[in-house]
Design a protein around this motif. Structure first.
Motif, mmCIF file in Angstrom:
data_model
loop_
_atom_site.group_PDB
_atom_site.id
_atom_site.type_symbol
_atom_site.label_atom_id
_atom_site.label_comp_id
_atom_site.label_asym_id
_atom_site.label_seq_id
_atom_site.Cartn_x
_atom_site.Cartn_y
_atom_site.Cartn_z
ATOM 1 N N VAL A 3 51.854 18.137 23.660
ATOM 2 C CA VAL A 3 51.648 16.689 23.559
ATOM 3 C C VAL A 3 51.516 16.130 24.969
ATOM 4 C CG1 VAL A 3 52.612 14.478 22.814
ATOM 5 C CG2 VAL A 3 52.968 16.526 21.422
ATOM 6 N N LYS A 122 55.417 10.447 23.255
ATOM 7 C CA LYS A 122 55.455 11.899 23.081
ATOM 8 C C LYS A 122 56.321 12.278 21.888
ATOM 9 C CE LYS A 122 58.326 14.293 25.273
ATOM 10 N NZ LYS A 122 59.191 14.917 26.301
ATOM 11 N N HIS A 124 57.084 10.421 19.358
ATOM 12 C CA HIS A 124 56.431 9.937 18.136
ATOM 13 C C HIS A 124 55.378 10.937 17.656
ATOM 14 C CE1 HIS A 124 54.775 6.937 15.323
ATOM 15 N NE2 HIS A 124 53.586 7.363 15.714
ATOM 16 N N VAL A 125 54.589 11.467 18.583
ATOM 17 C CA VAL A 125 53.547 12.418 18.205
ATOM 18 C C VAL A 125 54.157 13.744 17.754
ATOM 19 C CG1 VAL A 125 51.563 13.743 19.058
ATOM 20 C CG2 VAL A 125 51.819 11.338 19.691
ATOM 21 N N HIS A 128 54.908 13.065 14.336
ATOM 22 C CA HIS A 128 53.722 12.727 13.531
ATOM 23 C C HIS A 128 52.491 13.297 14.245
ATOM 24 C CE1 HIS A 128 56.375 9.885 11.439
ATOM 25 N NE2 HIS A 128 56.750 9.474 12.634
ATOM 26 N N PRO A 129 52.216 14.583 14.090
ATOM 27 C CA PRO A 129 51.192 15.257 14.902
ATOM 28 C C PRO A 129 49.777 14.677 14.799
ATOM 29 C CG PRO A 129 52.611 16.857 13.820
ATOM 30 C CD PRO A 129 52.962 15.530 13.236
ATOM 31 N N SER A 131 49.086 11.536 14.784
ATOM 32 C CA SER A 131 49.079 10.208 15.401
ATOM 33 C C SER A 131 48.505 10.235 16.810
ATOM 34 C CB SER A 131 50.504 9.657 15.466
ATOM 35 O OG SER A 131 51.032 9.487 14.178
ATOM 36 N N LYS A 132 47.999 9.097 17.212
ATOM 37 C CA LYS A 132 47.654 8.838 18.614
ATOM 38 C C LYS A 132 48.353 7.535 19.009
ATOM 39 C CE LYS A 132 43.134 11.143 18.530
ATOM 40 N NZ LYS A 132 43.518 12.297 19.361
ATOM 41 N N SER A 163 48.560 12.126 22.703
ATOM 42 C CA SER A 163 48.232 12.801 21.448
ATOM 43 C C SER A 163 48.642 14.264 21.512
ATOM 44 C CB SER A 163 46.730 12.702 21.167
ATOM 45 O OG SER A 163 46.014 13.572 22.031
ATOM 46 N N ALA A 164 48.539 14.934 20.358
ATOM 47 C CA ALA A 164 48.683 16.385 20.327
ATOM 48 C C ALA A 164 47.424 17.007 20.908
ATOM 49 C CB ALA A 164 48.902 16.851 18.892
#
Length: 390
Positions: A3, A122, A124-125, A128-129, A131-132, A163-164
């Motif tokens: 991430v 970071k 959060h992603v 929730h992979p 997500s951006k 993001s991832a």
């Protein structure tokens, strides 16, 4: 899962003042500003731009139809907020025409707030992979004309997508923090100019860097030699150089010279703009990525974030494959190349034209500013933001 920073861009208004000419106007030797402080030019902010519009002008460059609907969180770091209740991120969300079913939050801790946003993004992603997250740092650094802080003013915004599988930098675990309640810099609610104890703040900045770097190395069992470059929050560029030199005895001469060389690349843009507060560290990052001739994928960069009052963090990020392509260097350089120089009198007039912190109606000189997003003024105690179709 990796991430980190997938896209990043920068905005500052199209006007600047030459620091050598400002020094002469203030009856100072030019070298005091050019060498002693380390600044060549300083961004000048018109009354058509504030933290919200500069953030929008930066973020608009990295948002498109491919990522707009994936953004589910906006984190806005600033110490130039325009309301004590309503988040600047709400205004930004509306101007950028983002989805309505997302979270939008403003963060404040002096110049550290954007870094806090990145770390929150970071996490959060990671949860929730798909997500951006849009993270922005936007500020206007003001100390007043004919003050000791005048040569360390400036302004602008840096925006990024976290993001991832990032294209530019993957943020490593862990990081190191240090927080202490000190009065080195603050801005009371009634003031547009900050109050600063310059020498004390400089001492604390270096101390926080030493503490967080040491803690990071202890946690990770790493050394300075593992880093291709170390970059800094730069309220003025000489400050970062002082901090870097304070730890060069931890590595050998060859590597010390390498770190000094990369630091010079990292401060090129800040020399041309001045202090961005929350976005300052990330303008240094952009400057390094755009200007360095030595960076390669897989190399690690150390980042030191500092916010007076005070909070510091040191963390490391790894350059990703083909990061150079994702940077869009030409567009970033063009922001600085297309600016116009103001005379000292023009600079002072623009500086004094800022909309006052009162409940009076106000109209800005919006014919002067060609930026896509601008502040038209204030009516019935509400700021009037506009989006110019270009």
């Amino acid at each position: 899962m990796k991430v980190g920073i997938d896209r990043i861009r920068f905005y500052t208004p199209r006007w600047y003042v030459d620091m050598a000419k400002l020094a002469k106007a203030r009856h100072e030797e030019p070298g005091k500003y050019l060498i002693g402080i380390g600044q060549s030019k300083q961004a000048v902010i018109p009354n058509t731009q504030d933290a919200v519009t500069m953030a929008a002008n930066a973020a608009d460059q990295i948002i498109n139809d491919n990522n707009r609907d994936q953004i589910d969180l906006v984190l806005f770091g600033t110490e130039s907020g325009i309301d004590n209740s309503k988040s600047a991120a709400i205004y930004l969300q509306h101007l950028l025409q983002l989805r309505a079913d997302i979270q939008s939050v403003e963060l404040k801790q002096a110049c550290y707030a954007m870094t806090a946003g990145i770390q929150l993004a970071k996490d959060h992603v990671l949860a929730h992979p798909a997500s951006k997250v849009l993270v922005v740092g936007s500020d206007i650094a003001r100390y007043g004309l004919h003050t000791a802080g005048e040569p360390t003013q400036g302004g602008g915004a840096v925006a990024m997508i976290i993001s991832a599988d990032p294209k530019i930098l993957a943020i490593e675990e862990p990081s190191a923090h240090y927080t202490a309640d000190i009065m080195d810099f603050w801005r009371p609610l009634y003031a547009t100019e900050a109050v600063v104890d310059g020498k004390y703040s400089s001492q604390e900045y270096i101390d926080f860097f030493d503490r967080t770097l040491t803690e990071y190395q202890t946690k990770t069992k790493s050394s300075l030699a593992d880093l291709q470059a170390v970059i800094f929050h730069l309220p003025y560029t000489k400050m970062g150089l002082k901090a870097l030199k304070s730890v060069l005895n931890r590595t050998d001469e060859r590597h010390a010279n390498q770190l000094l060389r990369e630091f010079e690349y990292s401060r090129i843009f800040s020399r041309e703009v001045g202090n961005l507060y929350t976005g300052s560290l990330y303008l240094s990052l952009l400057s390094l990525l755009v200007n360095s001739e030595n960076l390669k994928s897989g190399q690690k960069i150390g980042l030191f974030s500092y916010g007076s009052g005070a909070e510091g963090e040191f963390y490391v990020a790894t350059l990703q494959t083909n990061f150079q392509t994702a940077i869009e260097s030409g567009s970033i350089k063009k922001v600085l190349e297309d600016r116009e120089e103001l005379s000292i009198s023009e600079y002072e007039t623009m500086f004094n034209s800022q909309m006052p912190l009162t409940n009076d109606n106000f109209v800005t000189n919006d014919k002067l500013d060609s930026a896509k997003f601008y502040l038209a003024g204030q009516k019935d105690q509400q700021r009037l933001y506009r989006r110019r179709e270009v």
